[in-house]
Design a protein around this motif. Sequence first.
Motif, PDB file in Angstrom:
ATOM      1  N   GLY A 209      17.316   0.476  13.661  1.00  0.00           N
ATOM      2  CA  GLY A 209      17.630  -0.944  13.578  1.00  0.00           C
ATOM      3  C   GLY A 209      16.520  -1.785  12.960  1.00  0.00           C
ATOM      4  O   GLY A 209      16.690  -2.981  12.740  1.00  0.00           O
ATOM      5  N   TYR A 210      15.401  -1.167  12.680  1.00  0.00           N
ATOM      6  CA  TYR A 210      14.308  -1.894  12.020  1.00  0.00           C
ATOM      7  C   TYR A 210      14.400  -1.616  10.525  1.00  0.00           C
ATOM      8  O   TYR A 210      14.654  -0.485  10.095  1.00  0.00           O
ATOM      9  CB  TYR A 210      12.944  -1.392  12.518  1.00  0.00           C
ATOM     10  N   SER A 211      14.174  -2.654   9.776  1.00  0.00           N
ATOM     11  CA  SER A 211      14.179  -2.513   8.331  1.00  0.00           C
ATOM     12  C   SER A 211      12.745  -2.752   7.870  1.00  0.00           C
ATOM     13  O   SER A 211      12.116  -3.733   8.259  1.00  0.00           O
ATOM     14  CB  SER A 211      15.115  -3.572   7.741  1.00  0.00           C
ATOM     15  N   VAL A 212      12.229  -1.849   7.091  1.00  0.00           N
ATOM     16  CA  VAL A 212      10.822  -1.954   6.691  1.00  0.00           C
ATOM     17  C   VAL A 212      10.693  -1.899   5.179  1.00  0.00           C
ATOM     18  O   VAL A 212      11.120  -0.940   4.531  1.00  0.00           O
ATOM     19  CB  VAL A 212       9.979  -0.827   7.327  1.00  0.00           C
ATOM     20  N   ARG A 213      10.118  -2.948   4.640  1.00  0.00           N
ATOM     21  CA  ARG A 213       9.961  -3.056   3.192  1.00  0.00           C
ATOM     22  C   ARG A 213       8.529  -2.746   2.799  1.00  0.00           C
ATOM     23  O   ARG A 213       7.582  -3.271   3.376  1.00  0.00           O
ATOM     24  CB  ARG A 213      10.304  -4.474   2.722  1.00  0.00           C
ATOM     25  N   LEU A 214       8.383  -1.922   1.812  1.00  0.00           N
ATOM     26  CA  LEU A 214       7.060  -1.583   1.282  1.00  0.00           C
ATOM     27  C   LEU A 214       6.822  -2.350  -0.005  1.00  0.00           C
ATOM     28  O   LEU A 214       7.673  -2.370  -0.904  1.00  0.00           O
ATOM     29  CB  LEU A 214       6.981  -0.075   0.995  1.00  0.00           C
ATOM     30  N   ALA A 215       5.678  -2.997  -0.063  1.00  0.00           N
ATOM     31  CA  ALA A 215       5.314  -3.708  -1.288  1.00  0.00           C
ATOM     32  C   ALA A 215       3.858  -3.416  -1.599  1.00  0.00           C
ATOM     33  O   ALA A 215       3.067  -3.156  -0.704  1.00  0.00           O
ATOM     34  CB  ALA A 215       5.508  -5.213  -1.090  1.00  0.00           C
ATOM     35  N   SER A 216       3.521  -3.431  -2.851  1.00  0.00           N
ATOM     36  CA  SER A 216       2.123  -3.214  -3.214  1.00  0.00           C
ATOM     37  C   SER A 216       1.593  -4.454  -3.916  1.00  0.00           C
ATOM     38  O   SER A 216       2.339  -5.209  -4.527  1.00  0.00           O
ATOM     39  CB  SER A 216       1.964  -1.988  -4.116  1.00  0.00           C
ATOM     40  N   SER A 217       0.301  -4.625  -3.819  1.00  0.00           N
ATOM     41  CA  SER A 217      -0.311  -5.827  -4.370  1.00  0.00           C
ATOM     42  C   SER A 217      -0.121  -5.900  -5.874  1.00  0.00           C
ATOM     43  O   SER A 217       0.041  -6.961  -6.454  1.00  0.00           O
ATOM     44  CB  SER A 217      -1.798  -5.849  -4.024  1.00  0.00           C
ATOM     45  N   GLN A 218      -0.156  -4.751  -6.488  1.00  0.00           N
ATOM     46  CA  GLN A 218       0.040  -4.668  -7.937  1.00  0.00           C
ATOM     47  C   GLN A 218       0.685  -3.317  -8.169  1.00  0.00           C
ATOM     48  O   GLN A 218       0.643  -2.459  -7.300  1.00  0.00           O
ATOM     49  CB  GLN A 218      -1.311  -4.693  -8.666  1.00  0.00           C
ATOM     50  N   PRO A 219       1.228  -3.107  -9.343  1.00  0.00           N
ATOM     51  CA  PRO A 219       1.820  -1.794  -9.601  1.00  0.00           C
ATOM     52  C   PRO A 219       0.796  -0.694  -9.344  1.00  0.00           C
ATOM     53  O   PRO A 219      -0.387  -0.854  -9.633  1.00  0.00           O
ATOM     54  CB  PRO A 219       2.189  -1.878 -11.083  1.00  0.00           C
ATOM     55  N   LEU A 220       1.268   0.395  -8.805  1.00  0.00           N
ATOM     56  CA  LEU A 220       0.355   1.474  -8.447  1.00  0.00           C
ATOM     57  C   LEU A 220      -0.124   2.225  -9.685  1.00  0.00           C
ATOM     58  O   LEU A 220       0.681   2.639 -10.527  1.00  0.00           O
ATOM     59  CB  LEU A 220       1.056   2.446  -7.491  1.00  0.00           C
ATOM     60  N   ARG A 221      -1.434   2.385  -9.755  1.00  0.00           N
ATOM     61  CA  ARG A 221      -2.027   3.109 -10.873  1.00  0.00           C
ATOM     62  C   ARG A 221      -3.115   4.016 -10.342  1.00  0.00           C
ATOM     63  O   ARG A 221      -3.786   3.694  -9.369  1.00  0.00           O
ATOM     64  CB  ARG A 221      -2.667   2.143 -11.876  1.00  0.00           C
ATOM     65  N   ALA A 222      -3.267   5.132 -11.012  1.00  0.00           N
ATOM     66  CA  ALA A 222      -4.270   6.097 -10.584  1.00  0.00           C
ATOM     67  C   ALA A 222      -5.660   5.470 -10.559  1.00  0.00           C
ATOM     68  O   ALA A 222      -6.025   4.707 -11.449  1.00  0.00           O
ATOM     69  CB  ALA A 222      -4.270   7.296 -11.534  1.00  0.00           C
ATOM     70  N   GLU A 223      -6.377   5.800  -9.544  1.00  0.00           N
ATOM     71  CA  GLU A 223      -7.764   5.367  -9.374  1.00  0.00           C
ATOM     72  C   GLU A 223      -7.970   3.869  -9.189  1.00  0.00           C
ATOM     73  O   GLU A 223      -9.095   3.399  -9.258  1.00  0.00           O
ATOM     74  CB  GLU A 223      -8.638   5.864 -10.533  1.00  0.00           C
ATOM     75  N   GLN A 224      -6.910   3.145  -8.979  1.00  0.00           N
ATOM     76  CA  GLN A 224      -7.054   1.704  -8.764  1.00  0.00           C
ATOM     77  C   GLN A 224      -6.739   1.384  -7.302  1.00  0.00           C
ATOM     78  O   GLN A 224      -5.708   1.774  -6.783  1.00  0.00           O
ATOM     79  CB  GLN A 224      -6.055   0.933  -9.645  1.00  0.00           C
ATOM     80  N   ALA A 225      -7.639   0.661  -6.691  1.00  0.00           N
ATOM     81  CA  ALA A 225      -7.422   0.292  -5.292  1.00  0.00           C
ATOM     82  C   ALA A 225      -6.231  -0.656  -5.192  1.00  0.00           C
ATOM     83  O   ALA A 225      -6.095  -1.588  -5.977  1.00  0.00           O
ATOM     84  CB  ALA A 225      -8.674  -0.368  -4.727  1.00  0.00           C
ATOM     85  N   ARG A 226      -5.393  -0.386  -4.225  1.00  0.00           N
ATOM     86  CA  ARG A 226      -4.208  -1.206  -4.044  1.00  0.00           C
ATOM     87  C   ARG A 226      -4.009  -1.509  -2.566  1.00  0.00           C
ATOM     88  O   ARG A 226      -4.376  -0.731  -1.711  1.00  0.00           O
ATOM     89  CB  ARG A 226      -2.960  -0.458  -4.538  1.00  0.00           C
TER      90      ARG A 226
END
Length: 311
Positions: A209-226
């Motif tokens: 019954g819980y809905s959980v949305r995942l969002a990232s600060s910026q598009p995911l890129r290798a070696e970049q902190a997100r």
Amino acid sequence: MNVPTRLAAFAVVLALAFGGAALAGAAIDPTDGGSAVAAGDHPGGEPQSVGEGSSGGGHGSDQAPADSEGGEHASTGSALSGLAVSQDGFTLEPDRTYFAGDGPKRFNFRIVDDRGRAIRDGYELEAERELHLVVVRRDTAVYEHVHPRKGEDGMWSVDLALRQPGVYRAYADFQIGGKKRALATDLFVGGDFKPSPLPEPRAVNEVDGYSVRLASSQPLRAEQARALAFSVSRGGSPVENLQPYLGARGHLVALREGDLGYLHVHPDEGVGGDAVEFGATFPTAGRYRLFFQFKAGDRVRTLSYTVEVAR
Ligand SMILES: [Cu+2]
């Protein structure tokens, strides 16, 4: 990238375990000994498919309440761990790795030093525990996160669920001497193994019954902190009063597709609101499977997500 971009930059405390994993937690808690957070929604910790969309929460008895886990060492490194059974003078020694499909699944293991002696002391608390054991079937469809008990002789023990046949990766995540480590071994459960393909990425998953949305600060890129943010809602309303779980508002494990390299991230405690935030640096492009756990209604709930990381 299917993860919507929506949050702006946070002060991310990234605990990517450099090599390792900072496990959020776990350890010897008498009350929590098998406190597994099986990826399933059956009470009792029956593991279940954490596949697409669903995935259940852990069983009812969950860990002891937590308080703060405080500052994690944020390693900016992006190395993966969990790829070796022996590394840097530490070895994971399981007493057995094969289990009959219908038998008990007591898993005993030791962490030994370079002279083969079991390490009994010196484990440093991470997320309230001295050692966390994360067990994931190699197709990522089944997930367990438990806290074994440590005996006087340095033997760690825990009853795993492992109710579905297949090959699993078991990660012992602990910290000694200020350095996080995740050693891992494969476990085999007999039976008719029916692997599941990795689910396609999607931003919203539901459990109990819980809905959980995942969002990232910026598009995911290798070696970049997100910054990764999980927003929990129920009945269309944000759930802001999540219960502490291992000293934090949530727990996240990320595994790389292909080798199940282990990346453990920690919550960014500095941010409140309805989103539970983590910092992560994915080392390479490709797909990863994320396992997010939070506690609400006195139960630990588990959801999993596939994310794609660009070059
Ligand atoms: Cu744990």
